[in-house]
Design a protein around this motif. Sequence first.
Motif, PDB file in Angstrom:
ATOM      1  N   GLY A  97      -8.665   9.556   0.762  1.00 30.13           N
ATOM      2  CA  GLY A  97      -7.574   8.785   0.254  1.00 30.13           C
ATOM      3  C   GLY A  97      -6.528   9.675  -0.503  1.00 30.13           C
ATOM      4  O   GLY A  97      -5.395   9.209  -0.742  1.00 30.13           O
ATOM      5  N   ASP A  99      -7.673   0.077  -6.715  1.00 28.39           N
ATOM      6  CA  ASP A  99      -7.806  -1.423  -6.196  1.00 28.39           C
ATOM      7  C   ASP A  99      -7.042  -1.645  -4.894  1.00 28.39           C
ATOM      8  O   ASP A  99      -5.915  -2.173  -4.609  1.00 28.39           O
ATOM      9  CB  ASP A  99      -7.051  -1.982  -7.337  1.00 28.39           C
ATOM     10  N   PRO A 100      -7.607  -1.077  -4.002  1.00 32.95           N
ATOM     11  CA  PRO A 100      -6.859  -0.971  -2.547  1.00 32.95           C
ATOM     12  C   PRO A 100      -6.744  -2.352  -1.885  1.00 32.95           C
ATOM     13  O   PRO A 100      -7.675  -3.133  -1.731  1.00 32.95           O
ATOM     14  CB  PRO A 100      -7.647  -0.058  -1.641  1.00 32.95           C
TER      15      PRO A 100
HETATM   16  S1  SF4 Z   1      -6.586   3.285  -4.738  1.00 35.76           S
HETATM   17 FE1  SF4 Z   1      -8.847   3.863  -4.438  1.00 35.76          FE
HETATM   18  S2  SF4 Z   1      -8.864   4.091  -2.019  1.00 35.76           S
HETATM   19 FE2  SF4 Z   1      -6.710   4.381  -2.779  1.00 35.76          FE
HETATM   20  S3  SF4 Z   1      -6.404   6.536  -2.990  1.00 35.76           S
HETATM   21 FE3  SF4 Z   1      -6.829   5.461  -4.842  1.00 35.76          FE
HETATM   22  S4  SF4 Z   1      -9.110   5.825  -5.028  1.00 35.76           S
HETATM   23 FE4  SF4 Z   1      -8.733   6.100  -2.976  1.00 35.76          FE
END
Ligand code: SF4
Length: 471
Positions: A300, A394-395
């Motif tokens: 990520g 929070d994807p």
């Molecule tokens: S929001 Fe969550 S999934 Fe997206 S880069 Fe950050 S840690 Fe990774």
Amino acid sequence: MPHEAISVFDMFKIGVGPSSSHTLGPWRASQRFTRTLQKKNLLLPTRSVKVLLYGSLAKTGKGHGTDIAVLMGLCGEDPVTIDVNSITSKVQQIESEKKLMLNGKKQVDVEVQFLMRESLPFHPNGLSFIATCENGVEEIETFYSIGGGFVVKENEDASGAQEVDLPFPIDTADDLMHWCMKTGLSINEVVMENENTWRSESETREGVLKIWQTMKECMYRGCHSKGELPGGLHVRRRAFDLNKKLIQHNNYNDYESWTNTITHGGNSFQYILDWVSCFALAVNEENASFGRVVTAPTNGAAGVIPAVLQYFIAFCNGNDEDKIIRFLLTASEIGSIFKKESTISAAMGGCQAEIGVSSSMAAAALTESLGGTQRQALMAAEISMEHHLGMTCDPIGGLVQIPCIERNTMGAIKAITASQLALQSTPDFARVSLDKVIKTMWDTAKDMNTKYKETAEGGLALNIPLGLKEC
Ligand code: SF4
């Protein structure tokens, strides 16, 4: 108790997007399970395999491709070598037949279950494999994907501690500084001495350059790929258009000539800022498309370090193999200290553990590369993390796209700012040490509400459901 020894190749792993904890880790777990079956001569007797995904792996596993990863691992595919363009058709066939070739040898029934309401106590990223043989005998193993592609089996030491005696054992930033002061070595030299325990220096150099080769191929590919990202969120790739706009009508035909064109295309703040964003967007758009990426320290957050390193190469006279190796060695040491003292798993600590850590790694590496002292490098790492504390994961739709892709641009810019701040400062006057900020990050991680730890149950994920476009 063995000392936890983490190599540069543990921090930087070549794999497939979009997530190190939800894709690469489960993929590795499924390869380990397949190896167990092989070792116990159970491959051919196996009739069916069931995979149970728990906690965060269940809640965001669809968007993160966890099911795809475990299926590929069970087929005997390796994330380093698989042709990433073949994944979709392979998975479609498995899903339509509900069967796969276990380790390429035996056709078995397969099922992946997302247990949304169940979580295992040890870690939020748990998964179990159940193989049932023709005679009814079952082989069961449970694994935990603890971040950055690291995997531990149930009852295994969670640190993944390796039984090696390093010349410079390091758990904390203070330890690192101690060895630097005692020996007079720079951070990257201390790291190289430790790496020599595992392999020869030339092998380490070759491996690190392969890591950079994969990073730069990913970035270059991302800058030249257009369209929409998969997953249903209808996110448009932006690196392609940005690259086109910035490069104007200049001709180039490979990474080297592209970089050369970038270097000579301008030097205004806005120009450089746009390029850094473009580099980071490119890597993470590739990551979101199940492309080949390097965990840095996670998928990520895979764009931050390549973006800052490419900034160093294109704009700071860093296009030199030795400099690139030194950059990545220093970055890896900072990441390993975070892993030992806190976490690099978003399911444990939110996005501060991913983008925050990658930014901190890049900040230290850039500072040392630009001639800063070891203390200034650690100061840069501290500054960078200080301004990521509390950042949630929070994807939207559980996809590693929003806010993830843009967040890499922010992590890269913060790393450059932190580096400049440290280079213009005297560490003697710093009130916060790297160890203290890592402790604070861990305390914050423990206090953080679970819904902000890679569950897609809070924040943007709640307010922008999958399929809706925000105006
Ligand atoms: S929001 Fe969550 S999934 Fe997206 S880069 Fe950050 S840690 Fe990774």
